[in-house]
Motif scaffolding. Structure first.
Motif, PDB file in Angstrom:
ATOM      1  N   SER A 125     -27.388  18.132  15.674  1.00  0.00           N
ATOM      2  CA  SER A 125     -27.925  19.379  16.252  1.00  0.00           C
ATOM      3  C   SER A 125     -27.633  20.589  15.382  1.00  0.00           C
ATOM      4  O   SER A 125     -28.254  21.644  15.538  1.00  0.00           O
ATOM      5  N   GLU A 161     -24.702  22.122  15.358  1.00  0.00           N
ATOM      6  CA  GLU A 161     -23.687  22.972  15.992  1.00  0.00           C
ATOM      7  C   GLU A 161     -22.435  23.110  15.132  1.00  0.00           C
ATOM      8  O   GLU A 161     -21.802  24.166  15.097  1.00  0.00           O
ATOM      9  N   ALA A 165     -17.792  25.735  18.629  1.00  0.00           N
ATOM     10  CA  ALA A 165     -17.944  24.359  18.157  1.00  0.00           C
ATOM     11  C   ALA A 165     -16.603  23.671  17.953  1.00  0.00           C
ATOM     12  O   ALA A 165     -16.422  22.498  18.326  1.00  0.00           O
TER      13      ALA A 165
END
Length: 754
Positions: free
Chosen positions: A162, A164, A25
């Protein structure tokens, strides 16, 4: 960076490629800011992410000191970045350090940069962070550059949402969307539900942000807008409803927005930045939602729903997706919706449904009635709930207190898990009392009956030990049907209801439609005040064919059984006499055609219009029984709309005016030897049930889940003592205060469980 208009499109394509790379990430975010800086011809690009504690944390930068990443933080409203987060608006400055909100952070090394452009990272109007570019030279950023950065922020919003980047967060410092929240709404149905959010109308996910052919996207947008306008015009012309709770005035508001030039101009400007038509709608709605959520004016905040409505309609036109429908659900689902009708709720798989949360919908709404019939913990009037949740979020619904906990921390989840187990043990105690005669401590029997409206309800009668179905709402069959139920369909339902109750009596109420109960296949009559208009028995008497068909179906279904039918919204004894004549006419029809008749037929009246309070002796002489509809009677006595939040809680059923009216009704029944029951929401609350028993009521009808708690309270109370305590307060001259607190204290002193 005019970058021509290919600039943003090229950047988004490159960022999409970065999103697909197999890297962690942090590496992905680092590459994203490098690409943005290069595309924007900027020396600096930084991403700040909003944490759940309200701080904005530097998550990645190109140009500032890398050591400052995950160390530099600021609160909302602090510095230029905090100002953008607070106002949810872009900020472009040629001389950033001259701005009064500028906050110098020595660890970042940003003192050498003069120009500053920052935009909020928004998703669904929620603030997720801030995206910033900076230049050493003083320069004025163009509108195209601002648009380009806003477009890029949309992609970052999806990345943050999301989850992430969650791996980069310190413990307890998750993102805004993961923030634990507690809301309070109106309790609709008691119970505790723990599970995960399922949105009734889930957000339409825009997957393609970058337009391949801007002119083609413009044509798609224009066609979708025109189709949406035509759809709204058709709905208004028909006087119909599209979805639930959408009446003509709402549709007129939606039509106004669909023709708003400013809104259309912003859509076209978003298209010009290189977005697809869907992404342009989402961008414009994101900006509007962020601004309106920060308004304190209730009227302006209400416009958020209208804008959501029009944006969702347009997205459905563009994507070809229709409104969401029910069906299979994942385990432990909590349904969240702005509003929904009873038919929509019944379409969902009940096996995995654990609760319901609505932005709209009060305790007496039809979906609330269905939720109680299903024994589903439910809450209404939860402010902005659909804006605050994502599908899959952990959620707890406390239908008793009206509390909703979003993304609850472990200690809250554990506490509610214990509360659910405690409720299960209490339900087991109620179950053990199921066959115990409901007799007070001083020997007075209080019969507990059950309200129903669906066949599934009747299965609960034996489970909870109800003496009968004290109210069967026949209109629910009409409300969930796609067209007017035929005689055979009505007969089949009523027959199944009678058979399902295993010999218990059933009191059928004739069709109670009108006001807010509008059948989707029936032309809506425009009235200034529909609650006082053409509804219930008034429709039946004006359309006798409709009422006669229903009566014939009921009488046929009651072949060989005791039959009880009551008429709603009766205002005069003459109306009851007319309805009774129609019933006798149908009985004669069945007799002539050799149908098996009911062994007996009792015809009763719902006392819910105050005019009957001055005709009690006459109506008692004419009817076989009375049933008090306390919901409507109370709102008409106090002239307070029960669905109006401003006035619905202004008056209390446990106040002398209300209790005097209720006592007058039961006293009249006693004088004439006619049974009187109460079947409104009031009868299903232990404290109110004590008051009703004290003033003379011996028959109470309620939702299945209320019978256990009311039975436990009745078994523990001394009605004579309650009467002696209550009557002096009811009879006090010039005192209309609620006696709720005094009665509650009496119940506690007497050991009555509430």
């Amino acid at each position: 960076m005019r970058g021509a208009l290919g600039g943003p499109r090229l950047l988004l394509r490159r960022l999409r490629e970065v999103m697909a790379e197999p890297v962690n990430a942090q590496a992905r975010l680092d590459r994203i800011v490098i690409h943005i800086a290069a595309n924007m011809v900027a020396e600096v690009c930084s991403v700040y992410v909003a944490r759940s504690d309200g701080k904005l944390e530097l998550y990645a930068t190109e140009g500032l000191n890398r050591e400052a990443v995950h160390l530099t933080t600021m609160t909302t409203g602090e510095g230029l970045v905090g100002l953008i987060a607070e106002k949810a608006e872009p900020l472009a400055l040629a001389d950033a350090q001259a701005h009064p909100a500028f906050s110098y952070r020595p660890e970042t090394g940003e003192e050498i940069y003069q120009s500053f452009l920052g935009v909020p990272i928004l998703r669904g109007g929620n603030m997720l962070g801030v995206l910033v570019v900076q230049n050493r030279a003083r320069r004025t950023y163009s509108e195209e550059e601002v648009e380009a950065l806003q477009t890029t922020a949309m992609l970052l919003a999806e990345m943050i949402a999301s989850g992430e980047l969650q791996s980069l967060a310190q413990p307890g410092q998750g993102f805004t969307l993961q923030k634990a929240m507690a809301l309070c709404g109106a309790p609709l149905c008691e119970g505790v539900g723990l599970g995960h959010v399922v949105l009734h109308e889930p957000r339409i996910v825009v997957k393609q942000l970058v337009a391949e052919d801007p002119q083609a996207e413009l044509r798609r947008l224009e066609q979708a807008i025109q189709a949406m306008r035509e759809q709204i015009d058709q709905l208004i012309a028909r006087g119909d409803r599209y979805g639930v709770g959408e009446h003509r005035d709402v549709l007129e508001t939606v039509r106004m927005f669909a023709n708003d030039r400013g809104w259309l101009r912003r859509l076209r400007e978003a298209l010009e930045s290189g977005l697809t038509a869907e992404a342009a709608v989402e961008r414009v709605q994101n900006d509007a939602r962020a601004k309106l959520q920060r308004q304190t004016d209730p009227y302006l905040r209400e416009r958020l729903h209208d804008l959501d409505d029009i944006a969702n309609r347009l997205l459905r036109q563009l994507t070809g997706q229709g409104p969401a429908h029910g069906g299979a659900l994942p385990p432990n689902s909590i349904l969240v919706a702005r509003n929904m009708g009873p038919a929509a709720l019944l379409e969902y798989d009940r096996a995995n449904l654990r609760g319901l949360v609505l932005e709209d919908g009060g305790p007496t709404s039809h979906v609330a009635i269905i939720a109680r019939a299903l024994g589903l913990p439910a809450i209404g009037e939860a402010p902005n709930i659909t804006d605050l949740v994502e599908t899959g979020d952990a959620i707890i619904v406390d239908g008793g207190s009206g509390e909703v906990h979003l993304r609850p921390p472990p200690d809250v989840e554990a506490a509610y898990g214990e509360k659910a187990r405690l409720r299960a043990r209490r339900q087991e105690q109620y179950h053990r009392l199921r066959d115990t005669p409901t007799v007070t401590r001083d020997g007075v029997e209080i019969s507990l009956h059950m309200n129903a409206g669906l066949l599934i309800d009747c299965e609960h009668a034996s489970e909870v030990g109800a003496k009968s179905i004290g109210l069967f709402r026949t209109e629910l069959q009409f409300m969930v049907a796609p067209s007017f139920p035929r005689l055979s369909e009505q007969y089949a339902l009523y027959r199944k209801v009678i058979e399902a109750t295993e010999g218990r009596p059933v009191t059928f109420r004739t069709l109670d439609i009108g006001s807010d109960k509008v059948l989707p296949y029936m032309a809506k009559v425009e009235e200034e005040n529909p609650a006082l208009g053409w509804r219930a028995i008034r429709i039946g008497l004006d359309r006798p064919g409709l009422l006669r068909m229903q009566l014939r179906a009921m009488l046929r279904a009651g072949a060989g059984r005791e039959m009880r039918i009551m008429f709603p919204m009766v205002a005069t004894t003459c109306e009851f006499a007319q309805a009774k004549a129609l019933a006798e006419r149908e009985l004669e029809f069945l007799r002539r055609h050799n149908y098996i008749l009911p062994v007996s037929l009792d015809l009763g009246v719902m006392v819910e219009v105050p005019s009957l309070l001055w005709q009690l002796d006459e109506i008692c002489a004419a009817a076989d029984f009375l049933s008090v509809g306390s919901n409507d009677l109370t709102q008409y006595i106090f002239a307070a709309d029960r669905d109006n939040k401003r006035v619905s809680s202004r008056f209390d059923t446990l106040s002398p005016p209300s209790l005097r009216a209720l006592k007058a009704i039961v006293d009249a029944g006693d004088r004439h030897g006619k049974p009187v029951s109460l079947c409104g929401e009031m009868g299903g609350k232990p404290l109110e049930a004590i008051a009703l028993a004290a003033i003379g009521y011996r028959h109470l009808s309620m939702t299945p889940s209320a019978i256990g708690p009311v039975r436990a309270a009745v078994l523990a109370v001394d009605v004579g003592a309650a009467r002696d305590f209550l009557m002096p307060m009811i009879d006090r001259p010039d005192d209309c205060r609620s006696i709720r607190q005094e009665l509650h204290a009496f119940a506690e002193r007497s050991g009555v469980p509430l």
